[in-house]
Enzyme design. Structure first.
Site, PDB file in Angstrom:
ATOM      1  N   PHE A  40       0.834  -1.194   0.000  1.00  0.00           N
ATOM      2  CA  PHE A  40       0.000   0.000   0.000  1.00  0.00           C
ATOM      3  C   PHE A  40       0.868   1.243   0.000  1.00  0.00           C
ATOM      4  O   PHE A  40       1.908   1.284   0.652  1.00  0.00           O
ATOM      5  CB  PHE A  40      -0.867   0.074   1.273  1.00  0.00           C
ATOM      6  CG  PHE A  40      -1.959  -0.927   1.337  1.00  0.00           C
ATOM      7  CD1 PHE A  40      -3.175  -0.701   0.715  1.00  0.00           C
ATOM      8  CD2 PHE A  40      -1.780  -2.105   2.048  1.00  0.00           C
ATOM      9  CE1 PHE A  40      -4.185  -1.621   0.798  1.00  0.00           C
ATOM     10  CE2 PHE A  40      -2.799  -3.037   2.135  1.00  0.00           C
ATOM     11  CZ  PHE A  40      -4.005  -2.789   1.505  1.00  0.00           C
ATOM     12  N   ASP A  41       0.410   2.273  -0.671  1.00  0.00           N
ATOM     13  CA  ASP A  41       0.947   3.604  -0.477  1.00  0.00           C
ATOM     14  C   ASP A  41       0.276   4.124   0.797  1.00  0.00           C
ATOM     15  O   ASP A  41      -0.930   3.964   0.972  1.00  0.00           O
ATOM     16  CB  ASP A  41       0.591   4.488  -1.676  1.00  0.00           C
ATOM     17  CG  ASP A  41       1.045   5.914  -1.465  1.00  0.00           C
ATOM     18  OD1 ASP A  41       2.250   6.127  -1.269  1.00  0.00           O
ATOM     19  OD2 ASP A  41       0.182   6.802  -1.461  1.00  0.00           O
ATOM     20  N   LEU A  42       1.035   4.683   1.694  1.00  0.00           N
ATOM     21  CA  LEU A  42       0.477   5.132   2.968  1.00  0.00           C
ATOM     22  C   LEU A  42      -0.321   6.421   2.818  1.00  0.00           C
ATOM     23  O   LEU A  42      -1.495   6.497   3.184  1.00  0.00           O
ATOM     24  CB  LEU A  42       1.620   5.329   3.984  1.00  0.00           C
ATOM     25  CG  LEU A  42       1.221   5.757   5.377  1.00  0.00           C
ATOM     26  CD1 LEU A  42       0.392   4.688   6.060  1.00  0.00           C
ATOM     27  CD2 LEU A  42       2.473   6.071   6.190  1.00  0.00           C
ATOM     28  N   ASP A  43       0.301   7.423   2.264  1.00  0.00           N
ATOM     29  CA  ASP A  43      -0.272   8.763   2.176  1.00  0.00           C
ATOM     30  C   ASP A  43      -1.387   8.819   1.129  1.00  0.00           C
ATOM     31  O   ASP A  43      -1.145   8.594  -0.043  1.00  0.00           O
ATOM     32  CB  ASP A  43       0.840   9.742   1.818  1.00  0.00           C
ATOM     33  CG  ASP A  43       0.407  11.179   1.775  1.00  0.00           C
ATOM     34  OD1 ASP A  43      -0.629  11.508   2.351  1.00  0.00           O
ATOM     35  OD2 ASP A  43       1.112  11.986   1.154  1.00  0.00           O
TER      36      ASP A  43
END
Length: 108
Positions: free
Chosen positions: A9-12
């Site tokens: 996942f991309d966090l932001d």
């Protein structure tokens, strides 16, 4: 060799909402360095751009004629404000924690 199942996942902007933090970082840096402000919509239009590029776009919008030193000062102010305020301003997206827990339970 054991196979691992994973989801990256991309966090932001995916698991956490940082919109208000990013807006506040831009507002702080521009007010501090230039005394100028931009609308929320104008700032959001720069999301996803590298910071230097975003500052250039914003400078053109306000016809600031920023020099290289001012861009570096904007970057420093942005980053300093971000570090000082990050943990208090970010929010987990609703359901994100449960989704990650469910994926873990499914072997990811």
């Amino acid at each position: 060799m054991t196979q691992q199942r994973a989801i990256l996942f991309d966090l932001d902007g995916t698991l956490i909402d940082t919109t208000d933090l990013i807006i506040a970082c831009f507002e702080h840096s521009w007010r501090t360095v230039t005394g100028r402000a931009h609308s929320r919509e104008t700032l959001i239009a720069t999301f996803g751009m590298p910071l230097r590029e975003a500052f250039s776009v914003l400078a053109a919008d306000r016809d600031c004629g920023l020099n290289v030193g001012q861009v570096e000062t904007l970057l420093a102010e942005y980053r300093s404000f971000n570090v000082a305020n990050h943990d208090g301003m970010i929010r987990r997206f609703p359901g994100a924690k449960q989704a990650v827990a469910e994926l873990k339970a499914r072997g990811y």
